[in-house]
Design an enzyme around this catalytic site. Structure first.
Site, PDB file in Angstrom:
ATOM      1  N   GLU A 145       6.254  -1.645   4.464  1.00 38.00           N
ATOM      2  CA  GLU A 145       5.366  -2.172   5.512  1.00 38.00           C
ATOM      3  C   GLU A 145       5.981  -3.417   6.153  1.00 38.00           C
ATOM      4  OE1 GLU A 145       1.938  -2.312   2.988  1.00 38.00           O
ATOM      5  OE2 GLU A 145       1.805  -0.126   3.056  1.00 38.00           O
TER       6      GLU A 145
ATOM      7  N   HIS B 103       9.104  -4.442   0.917  1.00 34.78           N
ATOM      8  CA  HIS B 103       8.142  -3.329   1.030  1.00 34.78           C
ATOM      9  C   HIS B 103       8.312  -2.666   2.395  1.00 34.78           C
ATOM     10  CE1 HIS B 103       4.441  -1.060   1.199  1.00 34.78           C
ATOM     11  NE2 HIS B 103       4.347  -1.223  -0.118  1.00 34.78           N
TER      12      HIS B 103
ATOM     13  N   ASN C 212      -0.479  -3.705  -5.914  1.00 37.13           N
ATOM     14  CA  ASN C 212      -0.221  -4.446  -4.680  1.00 37.13           C
ATOM     15  C   ASN C 212      -1.508  -4.418  -3.860  1.00 37.13           C
ATOM     16  OD1 ASN C 212       0.705  -5.415  -2.252  1.00 37.13           O
ATOM     17  ND2 ASN C 212       2.132  -3.715  -1.851  1.00 37.13           N
TER      18      ASN C 212
ATOM     19  N   GLY D 119      -0.014   5.594   1.121  1.00 34.16           N
ATOM     20  CA  GLY D 119      -1.309   5.536   1.796  1.00 34.16           C
ATOM     21  C   GLY D 119      -1.781   6.847   2.409  1.00 34.16           C
TER      22      GLY D 119
ATOM     23  N   SER E  24       0.629   6.788  -3.121  1.00 40.89           N
ATOM     24  CA  SER E  24      -0.548   7.649  -3.301  1.00 40.89           C
ATOM     25  C   SER E  24      -0.804   8.114  -4.734  1.00 40.89           C
ATOM     26  CB  SER E  24      -0.454   8.859  -2.360  1.00 40.89           C
ATOM     27  OG  SER E  24      -0.586   8.426  -1.027  1.00 40.89           O
TER      28      SER E  24
ATOM     29  N   GLU F 243       9.584   4.030  -3.376  1.00 36.15           N
ATOM     30  CA  GLU F 243       8.373   4.342  -2.607  1.00 36.15           C
ATOM     31  C   GLU F 243       8.766   5.156  -1.378  1.00 36.15           C
ATOM     32  OE1 GLU F 243       4.883   1.500  -3.465  1.00 36.15           O
ATOM     33  OE2 GLU F 243       6.044   0.623  -1.860  1.00 36.15           O
TER      34      GLU F 243
ATOM     35  N   LYS G 104      -2.055  -5.884  -1.157  1.00 35.88           N
ATOM     36  CA  LYS G 104      -1.724  -5.964   0.281  1.00 35.88           C
ATOM     37  C   LYS G 104      -2.636  -6.992   0.965  1.00 35.88           C
ATOM     38  CE  LYS G 104       0.161  -1.336   0.009  1.00 35.88           C
ATOM     39  NZ  LYS G 104       0.464  -0.051   0.626  1.00 35.88           N
TER      40      LYS G 104
HETATM   41  P1  13P Z   1      -0.716   3.584  -2.005  1.00 42.59           P
HETATM   42  O1  13P Z   1      -0.833   3.674  -3.489  1.00 42.59           O
HETATM   43  O2  13P Z   1      -1.988   3.155  -1.324  1.00 42.59           O
HETATM   44  O3  13P Z   1      -0.105   4.819  -1.408  1.00 42.59           O
HETATM   45  O4  13P Z   1       0.314   2.385  -1.687  1.00 42.59           O
HETATM   46  C1  13P Z   1       1.516   2.346  -2.359  1.00 42.59           C
HETATM   47  C2  13P Z   1       2.191   1.095  -2.022  1.00 42.59           C
HETATM   48  O5  13P Z   1       2.597   0.863  -0.904  1.00 42.59           O
HETATM   49  C3  13P Z   1       2.335   0.105  -3.092  1.00 42.59           C
HETATM   50  O6  13P Z   1       3.170  -0.939  -2.722  1.00 42.59           O
END
Ligand code: 13P
Length: 255
Positions: free
Chosen positions: A98, A96, A10, A175, A216, A169, A12
């Site tokens: 976010e 997601h 992803n 992150g 992560s 997740e 983003k």
């Molecule tokens: P990270 O791997 O940067 O923690 O992000 C995970 C994520 O949100 C994938 O959609």
């Protein structure tokens, strides 16, 4: 569960058009002879069409980061599932954390998106679920996961070879640089699988669903996730922006 693991990057909102194209080309080269698993890249919506042209002849698959639930009409700023198919997408991330956090996307919307995506019969939803730190600390994780699955998927018919990816997740691990303990991920995946078995039956779950982990993951900690039960792949953020490290992650998880 389906045998082949799926690893989804992803990207983003991290890359502009030229950076996206450069990374897509690097990925294409890296994965030219790759057969052990399925690798999906999810660049920003604006770049989908461009990336589709680059990866058309290779092993990579294309995914989008969002979709709307209606198929056409006066929905300013939105993009339909059919439009994503037209752009060359085979997958789309839905719900997601976010988007849940910054855009107040809720599970009613997520449910409608999953339905719309499955109706195309050409696009597979990657449904994100996961607990917040408060939910984890108050021992509500299992309840939250089952509740989120039910809200996203209740009443949805899964037939034929339709694929649904459930991405676990934990919000607090995204992150941060620190992934969840592998044993905790294994446990959460078990809870998810049991809930899915309850909703759809074991046969459908083993044929049509994959459960993957995100939060992560990097080229060092991935080793501990490779042999877990009910671990059908990964959804990565940060490490997916570095072609070499991402390649190591994919090799390790598909060993
Ligand atoms: P990270 O791997 O940067 O923690 O992000 C995970 C994520 O949100 C994938 O959609």
């Amino acid at each position: 569960m389906l045998a082949k693991k799926i690893i989804i990057a992803n990207w983003k909102m991290n890359l502009n058009l030229s950076e996206t194209l450069a990374l897509a080309k690097k990925f294409k080269e890296k994965f030219a002879g790759f057969k052990e698993g399925e690798v999906v890249i999810c660049p920003s919506t604006l770049t989908l069409d461009h990336v589709a042209k680059i990866i058309k002849t290779g092993k990579l698959k294309l995914g989008a980061q969002n979709v709307f639930w209606e198929d056409k009409g006066a929905y300013t700023g939105e993009i339909s599932a059919d439009m994503l198919v037209e752009a060359g997408c085979e997958y789309v991330i839905i719900g997601h954390s976010e988007r849940r956090r910054y855009l107040f996307e809720n599970y009613e919307m997520i449910h409608k998106k999953v339905r719309a995506v499955l109706e195309t019969e050409k696009l597979a939803p990657i449904v994100c679920i996961g607990e917040t730190i408060e939910e984890k600390e108050s021992d509500k994780r299992d309840f939250v996961l089952v509740e989120q699955l039910q809200q996203a998927l209740s009443g949805i018919d899964v037939f034929g070879n339709q694929q649904i990816i459930i991405a676990y997740e934990p919000v607090w691990a995204i992150g941060t640089g620190t992934a969840i303990e592998p044993s905790e991920a294994e446990y959460a995946h078990k809870i998810i699988k049991l809930a899915l078995n309850d909703m759809f039956g074991m046969q459908v779950v083993s044929k049509n669903f994959r459960i993957i982990y995100g939060g992560s993951i990097n080229s060092k900690n991935v080793k501990k996730f490779a042999d877990l039960e009910d671990m059908n792949g990964l959804l990565v953020g940060g490490v997916g922006l570095k072609a070499d490290d991402f390649f190591k992650v994919v090799k390790e998880i598909t060993k």
